[in-house]
Design an enzyme around this catalytic site. Structure first.
Site, PDB file in Angstrom:
ATOM      1  N   CYS A  65      44.687  56.011  36.060  1.00 55.44           N
ATOM      2  CA  CYS A  65      43.302  55.421  35.819  1.00 55.44           C
ATOM      3  C   CYS A  65      42.065  56.120  36.112  1.00 55.44           C
ATOM      4  CB  CYS A  65      43.279  53.943  36.813  1.00 55.44           C
ATOM      5  SG  CYS A  65      41.784  52.881  36.595  1.00 55.44           S
ATOM      6  N   CYS A  72      42.906  50.728  45.571  1.00 50.14           N
ATOM      7  CA  CYS A  72      44.032  50.754  44.503  1.00 50.14           C
ATOM      8  C   CYS A  72      44.775  51.941  44.346  1.00 50.14           C
ATOM      9  CB  CYS A  72      43.323  50.617  43.076  1.00 50.14           C
ATOM     10  SG  CYS A  72      44.585  50.504  41.754  1.00 50.14           S
ATOM     11  N   CYS A 109      51.789  37.612  33.619  1.00 52.81           N
ATOM     12  CA  CYS A 109      50.399  38.275  33.637  1.00 52.81           C
ATOM     13  C   CYS A 109      50.875  39.675  33.162  1.00 52.81           C
ATOM     14  CB  CYS A 109      49.967  38.124  35.043  1.00 52.81           C
ATOM     15  SG  CYS A 109      49.974  36.586  35.704  1.00 52.81           S
ATOM     16  N   CYS A 142      48.743  35.618  30.437  1.00 59.71           N
ATOM     17  CA  CYS A 142      47.225  36.019  30.912  1.00 59.71           C
ATOM     18  C   CYS A 142      47.131  37.453  30.879  1.00 59.71           C
ATOM     19  CB  CYS A 142      47.067  35.507  32.422  1.00 59.71           C
ATOM     20  SG  CYS A 142      45.620  36.092  33.293  1.00 59.71           S
ATOM     21  N   ARG A 272      45.759  31.087  44.055  1.00 55.53           N
ATOM     22  CA  ARG A 272      47.123  31.816  44.045  1.00 55.53           C
ATOM     23  C   ARG A 272      47.151  32.846  44.991  1.00 55.53           C
ATOM     24  NH1 ARG A 272      46.600  34.242  38.878  1.00 55.53           N
ATOM     25  NH2 ARG A 272      47.038  32.192  38.242  1.00 55.53           N
TER      26      ARG A 272
END
Length: 401
Positions: A65, A72, A109, A142, A272
């Protein structure tokens, strides 16, 4: 009427608490945490009964990324020893999703690292959605692909996506301390694009990054104003090799208070428990089901969760039941508002200028619930609880579901 009774009454009416009331929930003492859970549990049961929705993550592209999000493990410059691979093929992703669906998940997801998808990436994900729905007609899908460009949300909806996830993560005031390669406003814009395209918006937060109580309340109030249908609450997983590796600021009691505050502010949305529940809630996970009505089954994107069977046993042992594929998650008033999306002008959404100031110095709320006399001390680092995912998508090993 004391604080918790006030919050229960407001939650049953979908009325926005004051900021002072939300802050007071976070400031309650460990001695009162069971009272807080019981109160928020009344709101949770009113809107969602004892159902627990299961969701399953498929990491379509791991690592690599260009963004610098400090929390992250997939970030630019991360030294975390995670799996790194480029896009899964549609049949590979469908096979990975099947494991979660067999375990009882009703939503898949699809997540991919990166700043945002190219048009070709949207085509890939569209093919993947079709492959999954060809095998499982009633599954919810999703997508979580980063920042969206104009028209991309509409294309995902046309391909069969039901929802789009993009988290705000932290307050607008502290966002620049966490990420510099995009802005808080960029994230808000993507959630709004999902709404406008008719997708069910999913947006949440990460707790435990060193933020203040005021920051937590700020981001949850911002989420209420954006009006997503589901709010994932992540607890920071401090991966070695990331800038926040030493941020161990959470206790199980602190996590429960955060979840309770989210439930009081967002009473009728799918709350959630997402990444980090095993790391920070630990043996208190069953109590958290009284606050949240949704969890992820099995593993996360780059870290391992507890065994899927243990998740199912936990739900049953705590007196809850897995939500069936044919059941509607959201309360009727949210569904009829337009696929669950849309603003509720009568519910306290929109401007919260009259909701009180950030500080609750000098009382601000009525009630007998005790508040913490001192700032909570950081929890002891438990790096033994952080396990990098080595199975499932991107590997030859069976997934955890």
């Amino acid at each position: 009427m004391d604080l918790l009774n006030t919050l229960v009454d407001k939650g049953l009416r979908r009325e926005l608490p004051t900021r002072d009331e939300a802050l007071a929930v976070l400031a309650t003492s460990d001695d009162d945490v069971l009272d807080v859970v019981a109160a928020a549990g009344k709101v949770r049961r009113h809107w969602f009964g004892r159902r627990v929705k299961l969701n399953y993550l498929v990491n379509l592209k791991s690592g690599l990324c260009p963004e610098d999000c400090s929390y992250c493990s997939q970030r630019l410059g991360s030294k975390a020893d995670i799996l790194k691979y480029t896009w899964l093929k549609p049949d590979q992703a469908s096979q990975a999703a099947a494991a979660g669906l067999a375990g009882g998940a009703k939503r898949v997801c699809l997540v991919a690292s990166g700043r945002g998808p190219t048009d070709r990436d949207v085509d890939r994900v569209s093919d993947t959605i079709k492959a999954i729905k060809d095998q499982n007609e009633n599954v919810e899908v999703c997508a979580c692909l980063g920042l969206l460009s104009d028209g991309q949300a509409e294309r995902l909806r046309e391909a069969g996506a039901d929802a789009y996830n993009h988290n705000l993560n932290t307050s607008e005031g502290t966002y620049g301390d966490i990420t510099t390669t995009h802005t808080y406003a960029d994230r808000v814009d993507t959630v709004q694009k999902a709404h406008a395209a008719g997708l069910s918006a999913c947006s949440g937060l990460i707790a435990g990054m060193g933020e203040s109580d005021e920051d937590l309340v700020d981001v949850v109030y911002s989420l209420r104003e954006l009006d997503p249908d589901s709010v994932p609450v992540n607890f920071l997983i401090p991966f070695e090799g990331t800038p926040l590796a030493k941020e161990w600021n959470l206790t199980p009691q602190r996590c429960l208070r955060i979840l309770a505050m989210v439930r009081f502010v967002c009473p009728d949305v799918e709350v959630r428990i997402a990444g980090g529940r095993e790391v920070h809630l630990r043996t208190m996970q069953p109590l958290a089901l009284n606050l949240a009505n949704s969890i992820f089954l099995g593993d996360y994107l780059t870290s391992e969760g507890q065994a899927g069977k243990a998740d199912l046993d936990m739900i049953a042992d705590a007196g809850f039941e897995v939500e069936g594929a044919g059941e509607v998650t959201l309360p009727e008033h949210r569904v009829t508002a337009g696929a669950g999306c849309g603003a509720h002008a009568d519910a306290g959404c929109g401007s919260h200028a009259d909701a009180g100031c950030g500080s609750h110095e000098g009382g601000g709320v009525c009630g007998s619930v005790k508040v913490q006399a001192e700032q909570e001390q950081p929890a002891e680092a438990r790096t033994d609880l952080v396990a990098v995912r080595r199975r499932g998508a991107g590997t030859d090993l069976a997934p955890n579901a």
